[in-house]
Design an enzyme around this catalytic site. Sequence first.
Site, mmCIF file in Angstrom:
data_model
loop_
_atom_site.group_PDB
_atom_site.id
_atom_site.type_symbol
_atom_site.label_atom_id
_atom_site.label_comp_id
_atom_site.label_asym_id
_atom_site.label_seq_id
_atom_site.Cartn_x
_atom_site.Cartn_y
_atom_site.Cartn_z
ATOM 1 C CE LYS A 8 73.405 84.577 76.771
ATOM 2 N NZ LYS A 8 73.903 85.291 77.943
ATOM 3 C CE LYS A 23 65.488 93.608 76.278
ATOM 4 N NZ LYS A 23 65.311 92.578 77.284
ATOM 5 C CE LYS A 46 74.307 94.527 79.160
ATOM 6 N NZ LYS A 46 74.454 94.811 80.590
#
Length: 327
Positions: free
Chosen positions: A111, A192, A195
Amino acid sequence: MARVLSGIQPSGVLHIGNYLGAVRQWVAGQSSNEALYAIVDLHALTVDIDPAELRSRTFETAVTLLAAGLDPNECTLFVQGHLHEHNELAWLLECVASYGELLRMTQFKDKAGSRESVRVGLLTYPVLMAADILLYQAEQVPVGDDQRQHLELARNLAIRFNARYGEVFTIPEAMIPPVGARVMDLQSPRRKMSKSVVSPQGTVNVTDSPAEIDRKVRRAVTDNENEVRYDPENKPGISNLLELLASTSGRSPDLLAGEFTSYGTLKAAVAESLIGELAPLQQRMQELREDRDLVLGALAEGAEKARELAAPTLFNARSAIGLLAPR
Ligand code: TRP
């Protein structure tokens, strides 16, 4: 009965991956365990999010969880930010964790990446998560595979704290669902459903209309063959569709494969079963949205129940680490 705790970020509309995976698991686990479920709004602050949106998504997440069948009489459903105890314990644990071990977290590295400005909260995120877990003396923590390393950190912090200051925390264990029990992106079936991945066509949200669900499933990426066979390695798209059908019908993907002779009929069946699964959920969500008092009342009661468990742990941790108790 095991004490179970899990958390979900209010970072967006829930999709069927969250619903068929985590949320249904939570509902199933609430009666056989002493279950606590947190909507972790503080964690959502580690990335850019509009304040009004965070507020409404937190409410909407509660609506979704209640509509899905979480029963406030069976479990403790609460909003993390309603309890100051989480932040307080997080600070104590930040003084037990090392900078190096936080820098090694793969999710942080992903991130933070090459971003110019990285929020400190993104670095300390897993310490707050450890506080969420340790505050409640949770024994089992159902999480996705991507949270394995964070769980390991929570265990290490608990062990280190206990060794240094005395036995305060239960050492938690991760409960990771078996591979295959996860929903893949309809457009990139090796990834996967998520969101945070921007793939609106590959993600079916629990709020999607029947027409939207139908369209997304029909456009799902498959392969150039025409044989319906369950083979996640070589046929990820078709296998994902079979697993979706399996998880809404309770039958095995292998068996289901034999019932379809074309991709078209398989897709039609998947769309129909998803629409059928989500219709009652959407109906209950609409009713709950219109009853704000009921939802906020349930969260207030949840926070009160949570505090009864959290407060004594925090007290013990404060005293063990050497903070002078106020009069
Ligand atoms: N980090 C978790 C996730 O993104 C959410 C989370 C926060 C959590 N606190 C937790 C999960 C405590 C389990 C227990 O999925």
